[in-house]
Design an enzyme around this catalytic site. Structure first.
Site, PDB file in Angstrom:
ATOM      1  N   GLY A 223       4.822   2.815  -0.618  1.00 49.85           N
ATOM      2  CA  GLY A 223       5.836   3.832  -0.347  1.00 49.85           C
ATOM      3  C   GLY A 223       7.250   3.397  -0.647  1.00 49.85           C
TER       4      GLY A 223
ATOM      5  CE  LYS B 216      -3.803   5.615   1.175  1.00 48.19           C
ATOM      6  NZ  LYS B 216      -4.074   4.387   0.433  1.00 48.19           N
TER       7      LYS B 216
ATOM      8  NE  ARG C 185       4.392 -13.467 -11.671  1.00 48.47           N
ATOM      9  CZ  ARG C 185       4.138 -13.778 -12.944  1.00 48.47           C
ATOM     10  NH1 ARG C 185       3.172 -14.628 -13.245  1.00 48.47           N
ATOM     11  NH2 ARG C 185       4.846 -13.228 -13.908  1.00 48.47           N
TER      12      ARG C 185
ATOM     13  N   GLY D 133       3.885   0.166  -4.672  1.00 47.30           N
ATOM     14  CA  GLY D 133       5.198   0.082  -5.304  1.00 47.30           C
ATOM     15  C   GLY D 133       5.234   0.425  -6.778  1.00 47.30           C
TER      16      GLY D 133
ATOM     17  CG  ASP E  42      -1.667   7.926  -2.845  1.00 49.02           C
ATOM     18  OD1 ASP E  42      -2.785   7.447  -3.114  1.00 49.02           O
ATOM     19  OD2 ASP E  42      -0.863   7.401  -2.049  1.00 49.02           O
TER      20      ASP E  42
ATOM     21  N   GLY F   4       0.784   5.628  -5.638  1.00 58.98           N
ATOM     22  CA  GLY F   4       0.892   6.408  -4.414  1.00 58.98           C
ATOM     23  C   GLY F   4       1.997   7.422  -4.525  1.00 58.98           C
ATOM     24  CB  SER F   5       5.340   7.497  -3.011  1.00 57.81           C
ATOM     25  OG  SER F   5       4.713   6.963  -1.864  1.00 57.81           O
TER      26      SER F   5
END
Lengths: 188, 299
Positions: B158, B86, B170, B219, B29, B240-241
C-alpha cells in the site's frame, strides 16, 4: 541422442521452465521464444504453446504483434498446445468465446472441469500422474483428428497432421522425458 | 494431504502446479466486478479479490478482515482467470470460508490484521493452495513447511514504494546462494539460525532455489518496478494499490503486463512506460511509524 533438434517454447507467460528437463532428457535444445524476431527466424524444429492463462497469452501475442508470425510458423512446423496453449490452437472456444488460431479442428470449453478445487491427477498414457489444472475440455474433434488418449471417455490428447494438443500438463509429469514430449519429438 | 516435500513416494503437487501456470504474469488487486473485468481484459493472470486495497486499509485504519464472501463471489462470477482472496494470518476459520466459496488461491496476508500472534495456519489441512509473504529465507521456508505452495515478498504493502520489496527479494536470493556454497556439515547449524526446517534447507542447498515459485509483492507501482522485481528473480508480480490508485488504471494494468512479459528488454520497457499519466501517489516506507508497518506481521 545427438540429433541437433531444437524445440521452442512460447515464453510470453506460463509454465515454460518445466519443459527444460524433458527436452534435455530427449537431447533437444530449449529455445525461449519471447519476441516476434525469434518466432519469425524460426530457428527451431517445433514449438510448444505452454500452459498458463490463455487470455493473457492472446493479449500478449496481440501487443507484441506476433500472431501472423505464429500462423506462418504453424503452416510449416509442428506445434503442440498444452491446456491454455490448446485453447489457442482450437477452432472454436467457448465459456467464454475467445479468439483462437484453428491449427487443429477442435472445439474447446475453457475451465470445463471447474475451479482449482476440481483440479486432479490420474494415471494416463504411461504417466503415473497426469495433471489436469483448471483444465479445458475438448468438446468436439474433427474427422481428421486422431485421439491419442482419453480420460472419462473424453479426448485429452489429440493430433491432426503435424500438430498436437493436450488438455493436461505432461511438463509436470515425473517421467522425464514424458511420453508426450517423446511423441512430439517424433513429429519433428 | 498432498505434501511432496518430504514424502518418500512423492505425489504431484497440484497446488504448486497452479502457481507454475501463473508465472511470468501479473496478479492484480480488485475491489469489485468492474475492476476485475478491467484486470482480465488488460491481461492479468489472476485477480486478488478484496474489499479495500492496501493503501486504503492503511489510510482508514481499524481491523482489516477477510472480505465479505458476496464480494468474492461477485468477482468469481465475472472473470474466467483464477481468483485469489486474503485471510488474516492464523485465521483458519476465514480460510475455511474462502475454501468453501471455492477460491483458487488463499493469501494468508500481512495486509490484514493478524488473528494469531504466534501461529500461522496449518496449510496442509486445506485443499485450496496458499500463498504467503516472506521477508527472508527462514520465513519463506517456515511457510513452505506449513504447506504454502507459493511465496511472495512482503514488501511494504500500500505504499507504492518498492524499497522494501527489493530488500526482501535480495535477502531471499542472497540467502539461497549462501546455502549452495556451504558444506553439508554446516547446514544443520544454518537451519537452526534460519529457524527453518532442516529438510528444506538441504533441498534449497542442493537445488539452489526454493521448492515452490517465488513471486514479488508490496510497493510495485510502475512497469519499471515490475521489471526490476522480475530481473531480481521474481517469477510473477502482484500489484495491489498500484493499478487502481493510478490516474489511468486500464493503461497502467496493460503496461505492467507488457513490462512483466518482456522484463529484460529495455526497449519494450520504454514502450510500456511512455505517456502513462501519474502512478499512485505513494508513501515513502521510511516515513511510516514502526507500529503501522505491515511487513513485520507474521514470523
Amino acid at each position: 541422442m545427438k540429433h541437433g533438434l531444437r524445440v521452442g517454447v512460447l515464453a510470453l507467460q506460463g509454465a515454460v521452465d518445466p519443459h527444460k528437463a524433458h527436452l534435455e532428457a530427449l537431447g533437444c535444445e530449449f529455445v525461449d521464444v519471447r519476441t516476434r524476431a525469434v518466432l519469425e527466424k524460426a530457428d527451431f524444429h517445433g514449438l510448444i504453446l505452454p500452459g498458463g492463462e490463455s487470455s493473457t497469452m492472446l493479449r500478449l501475442l496481440n501487443v507484441f504483434e506476433m500472431k501472423q508470425a505464429l500462423v506462418d510458423y504453424a503452416n510449416s512446423h509442428p506445434v503442440w498446445g498444452i491446456c491454455a496453449g490448446s485453447i489457442l490452437m482450437a477452432k472454436h472456444v467457448e465459456n467464454p468465446e475467445q479468439e483462437s488460431f484453428g491449427f487443429i479442428d477442435l472445439d474447446v470449453r475453457r475451465n470445463a472441469y471447474g475451479r482449482q478445487l476440481d483440479s486432479f491427477t490420474c494415471e494416463l498414457a504411461g504417466m503415473r500422474e497426469a495433471a489436469f489444472i483448471r483444465a479445458p475440455q475438448f468438446t468436439r474433434v474433427g474427422p481428421g483428428v486422431k485421439v491419442l488418449a482419453e480420460h472419462g471417455g473424453e479426448p485429452v490428447w489429440v493430433e491432426e497432421g503435424r500438430h498436437m494438443a493436450t488438455s493436461f500438463h505432461p511438463e509436470l509429469a515425473w517421467e522425464r522425458p514424458s511420453p508426450v514430449h517423446q511423441a512430439f519429438l517424433n513429429k519433428l | 494431504m498432498t505434501n511432496n516435500l518430504n514424502s518418500s513416494a512423492p505425489t504431484l503437487n497440484l497446488k504448486v502446479g497452479l502457481a507454475e501456470m501463473l508465472k511470468g504474469g501479473v496478479i492484480m488487486d480488485v475491489v469489485n466486478a468492474d475492476q476485475a473485468r478491467i484486470a482480465e481484459d488488460s491481461g492479468a493472470v489472476a485477480v486478488m479479490a478484496l474489499e479495500r486495497v492496501p493503501s486504503d486499509i492503511r489510510k482508514e485504519g481499524g481491523v482489516a478482515r477477510m472480505s465479505d464472501p458476496r464480494l468474492v463471489e461477485d468477482i468469481m462470477a465475472v472473470v474466467d482467470i483464477p481468483v485469489m482472496a486474503k485471510c488474516r494470518i492464523g485465521h483458519f476459520a476465514e480460510a475455511q470460508i474462502l475454501q468453501a466459496i471455492g477460491v483458487d488461491y488463499i493469501d494468508e496476508s500481512e495486509v490484514l490484521t493478524p488473528a494469531d500472534d504466534r501461529y500461522h495456519i496449518n496449510k496442509h489441512n486445506f485443499q485450496v493452495p496458499f500463498v504467503c509473504g516472506a521477508t527472508n529465507l527462514g520465513e519463506a521456508l517456515r511457510r513452505i513447511g506449513e504447506g504454502a505452495a507459493l511465496l511472495r515478498t512482503k514488501g511494504e504493502p500500500g505504499t507504492g514504494d518498492i524499497v522494501e520489496g527489493v530488500k526482501h527479494m535480495r535477502t531471499i536470493i542472497n540467502e539461497i546462494r549462501r546455502l549452495t556454497i556451504l558444506s553439508e556439515e554446516q547446514l544443520m547449524t544454518e537451519a537452526k539460525e534460519l529457524g527453518a526446517p532442516y529438510e528444506l534447507v538441504l533441498r534449497v542447498a542442493r537445488e539452489g532455489k526454493l521448492p515452490v515459485p517465488n513471486f514479488a509483492a508490496g510497493g510495485i507501482a510502475t512497469p519499471a518496478d515490475a521489471a526490476l522485481m522480475m530481473q531480481l528473480g521474481a517469477e510473477t508480480v502482484f500489484v495491489g494499490s498500484g493499478i487502481f490508485k493510478s490516474e489511468n488504471p486500464a493503461q497502467f494494468a496493460k503496461a505492467i503486463v507488457k513490462a512483466t512479459a518482456q522484463f529484460r528488454d529495455p526497449q519494450a520497457l520504454l514502450d510500456a512506460s511512455r505517456g502513462l499519466g501519474s502512478a499512485m501517489r505513494g508513501l515513502s516506507a521510511r516515513n511510516i511509524d514502526a507500529s503501522d508497518l505491515m511487513a513485520p506481521r507474521g514470523w
